[in-house]
Design a protein around this motif. Structure first.
Motif, PDB file in Angstrom:
ATOM      1  N   SER A   1       0.828  -1.213   0.000  1.00 26.65           N
ATOM      2  CA  SER A   1       0.000   0.000   0.000  1.00 26.65           C
ATOM      3  C   SER A   1       0.860   1.259   0.000  1.00 26.65           C
ATOM      4  CB  SER A   1      -0.927  -0.010   1.218  1.00 26.65           C
ATOM      5  OG  SER A   1      -1.710   1.156   1.245  1.00 26.65           O
ATOM      6  N   GLU A   2       1.881   1.270   0.819  1.00 22.66           N
ATOM      7  CA  GLU A   2       2.793   2.416   0.873  1.00 22.66           C
ATOM      8  C   GLU A   2       3.535   2.568  -0.457  1.00 22.66           C
ATOM      9  OE1 GLU A   2       4.676   5.746   2.610  1.00 22.66           O
ATOM     10  OE2 GLU A   2       2.919   4.596   3.242  1.00 22.66           O
ATOM     11  N   ALA A   3       3.946   1.459  -1.046  1.00 22.01           N
ATOM     12  CA  ALA A   3       4.638   1.501  -2.336  1.00 22.01           C
ATOM     13  C   ALA A   3       3.732   2.087  -3.414  1.00 22.01           C
ATOM     14  CB  ALA A   3       5.106   0.108  -2.736  1.00 22.01           C
ATOM     15  N   GLU A   4       2.462   1.728  -3.408  1.00 21.17           N
ATOM     16  CA  GLU A   4       1.508   2.266  -4.391  1.00 21.17           C
ATOM     17  C   GLU A   4       1.334   3.769  -4.205  1.00 21.17           C
ATOM     18  OE1 GLU A   4      -0.773   2.466  -7.648  1.00 21.17           O
ATOM     19  OE2 GLU A   4       0.215   0.641  -6.972  1.00 21.17           O
ATOM     20  N   ASP A   5       1.234   4.211  -2.952  1.00 19.88           N
ATOM     21  CA  ASP A   5       1.104   5.641  -2.674  1.00 19.88           C
ATOM     22  C   ASP A   5       2.321   6.418  -3.166  1.00 19.88           C
ATOM     23  OD1 ASP A   5      -1.350   5.205  -1.476  1.00 19.88           O
ATOM     24  OD2 ASP A   5      -0.571   5.329   0.575  1.00 19.88           O
ATOM     25  N   ILE A   6       3.496   5.895  -2.890  1.00 19.37           N
ATOM     26  CA  ILE A   6       4.727   6.564  -3.323  1.00 19.37           C
ATOM     27  C   ILE A   6       4.818   6.564  -4.843  1.00 19.37           C
ATOM     28  CG2 ILE A   6       7.256   6.494  -3.267  1.00 19.37           C
ATOM     29  CD1 ILE A   6       6.968   5.196  -0.451  1.00 19.37           C
ATOM     30  N   CYS A   7       4.466   5.453  -5.461  1.00 16.57           N
ATOM     31  CA  CYS A   7       4.506   5.345  -6.920  1.00 16.57           C
ATOM     32  C   CYS A   7       3.597   6.400  -7.561  1.00 16.57           C
ATOM     33  CB  CYS A   7       4.088   3.936  -7.344  1.00 16.57           C
ATOM     34  SG  CYS A   7       4.317   3.594  -9.090  1.00 16.57           S
ATOM     35  N   GLN A   8       2.403   6.563  -7.026  1.00 18.21           N
ATOM     36  CA  GLN A   8       1.483   7.577  -7.549  1.00 18.21           C
ATOM     37  C   GLN A   8       2.064   8.967  -7.372  1.00 18.21           C
ATOM     38  OE1 GLN A   8      -2.283   6.891  -5.644  1.00 18.21           O
ATOM     39  NE2 GLN A   8      -2.641   4.996  -6.762  1.00 18.21           N
ATOM     40  N   GLU A   9       2.701   9.204  -6.245  1.00 22.28           N
ATOM     41  CA  GLU A   9       3.318  10.504  -5.981  1.00 22.28           C
ATOM     42  C   GLU A   9       4.449  10.783  -6.969  1.00 22.28           C
ATOM     43  OE1 GLU A   9       3.845  14.170  -4.107  1.00 22.28           O
ATOM     44  OE2 GLU A   9       2.217  12.736  -3.842  1.00 22.28           O
ATOM     45  N   VAL A  10       5.227   9.757  -7.304  1.00 20.49           N
ATOM     46  CA  VAL A  10       6.314   9.911  -8.274  1.00 20.49           C
ATOM     47  C   VAL A  10       5.776  10.410  -9.610  1.00 20.49           C
ATOM     48  CG1 VAL A  10       7.949   8.609  -9.709  1.00 20.49           C
ATOM     49  CG2 VAL A  10       7.882   8.233  -7.235  1.00 20.49           C
ATOM     50  N   PHE A  11       4.730   9.776 -10.095  1.00 20.53           N
ATOM     51  CA  PHE A  11       4.204  10.157 -11.409  1.00 20.53           C
ATOM     52  C   PHE A  11       3.439  11.480 -11.360  1.00 20.53           C
ATOM     53  CE2 PHE A  11       5.256   5.737 -12.090  1.00 20.53           C
ATOM     54  CZ  PHE A  11       5.975   5.847 -13.279  1.00 20.53           C
ATOM     55  N   LEU A  12       2.834  11.800 -10.237  1.00 22.72           N
ATOM     56  CA  LEU A  12       2.211  13.106 -10.082  1.00 22.72           C
ATOM     57  C   LEU A  12       3.269  14.197 -10.132  1.00 22.72           C
ATOM     58  CD1 LEU A  12      -0.163  14.972  -9.498  1.00 22.72           C
ATOM     59  CD2 LEU A  12       0.185  14.511  -7.068  1.00 22.72           C
ATOM     60  N   ARG A  13       4.371  13.979  -9.417  1.00 24.41           N
ATOM     61  CA  ARG A  13       5.457  14.964  -9.432  1.00 24.41           C
ATOM     62  C   ARG A  13       6.095  15.077 -10.818  1.00 24.41           C
ATOM     63  NH1 ARG A  13       8.607  15.200  -3.744  1.00 24.41           N
ATOM     64  NH2 ARG A  13       6.767  15.169  -2.418  1.00 24.41           N
ATOM     65  N   LEU A  14       6.199  13.961 -11.529  1.00 26.84           N
ATOM     66  CA  LEU A  14       6.710  13.997 -12.892  1.00 26.84           C
ATOM     67  C   LEU A  14       5.828  14.880 -13.756  1.00 26.84           C
ATOM     68  CD1 LEU A  14       8.611  13.019 -15.169  1.00 26.84           C
ATOM     69  CD2 LEU A  14       7.040  11.079 -15.458  1.00 26.84           C
ATOM     70  N   PHE A  15       4.524  14.697 -13.650  1.00 27.38           N
ATOM     71  CA  PHE A  15       3.592  15.504 -14.433  1.00 27.38           C
ATOM     72  C   PHE A  15       3.727  16.985 -14.092  1.00 27.38           C
ATOM     73  CE2 PHE A  15      -0.542  17.592 -14.912  1.00 27.38           C
ATOM     74  CZ  PHE A  15      -0.687  17.471 -16.278  1.00 27.38           C
ATOM     75  N   ILE A  16       3.767  17.298 -12.811  1.00 29.76           N
ATOM     76  CA  ILE A  16       3.884  18.699 -12.388  1.00 29.76           C
ATOM     77  C   ILE A  16       5.193  19.298 -12.879  1.00 29.76           C
ATOM     78  CG2 ILE A  16       4.164  20.198 -10.372  1.00 29.76           C
ATOM     79  CD1 ILE A  16       2.133  18.270  -8.952  1.00 29.76           C
ATOM     80  N   HIS A  17       6.284  18.555 -12.717  1.00 24.56           N
ATOM     81  CA  HIS A  17       7.591  19.042 -13.162  1.00 24.56           C
ATOM     82  C   HIS A  17       7.592  19.308 -14.666  1.00 24.56           C
ATOM     83  CE1 HIS A  17      11.918  19.497 -13.515  1.00 24.56           C
ATOM     84  NE2 HIS A  17      11.861  18.649 -14.514  1.00 24.56           N
TER      85      HIS A  17
END
Length: 82
Positions: free
Chosen positions: A56-72
């Motif tokens: 569950s934590e890995a999924e949350d972090i993974c989503q955050e990675v791609f969200l930050r990629l999009f924002i960047h």
């Protein structure tokens, strides 16, 4: 690039070549991030799950990675991998 190397080692993927599509200027940012997510989500998730030891934590972090990629990418445009 260190994270990409570790993902490659754990999954057998070739992350540098997988990331090269991120510099195609003809596609808009949203489509590029969708492509990155579709091709790299599983290797990134598997790496994170191995590191944090919790799915569950890995999924949350993974989503955050791609969200930050999009924002960047939205704020600065596409960047080539090192």
């Amino acid at each position: 690039m260190q994270l990409l190397a570790e993902v490659a080692e754990k999954t057998g993927a070739a992350p540098r070549s997988a990331m090269l599509f991120l510099v195609q200027p003809s596609m808009d940012v949203e489509q590029e991030v969708i492509r990155a997510y579709e091709s790299l989500r599983l290797p990134v998730y598997l790496y994170l799950a191995a590191v944090v030891g919790d799915a569950s934590e890995a999924e949350d972090i993974c989503q955050e990675v791609f969200l930050r990629l999009f924002i960047h990418c939205s704020n600065r445009g596409m960047v080539a991998p090192e």
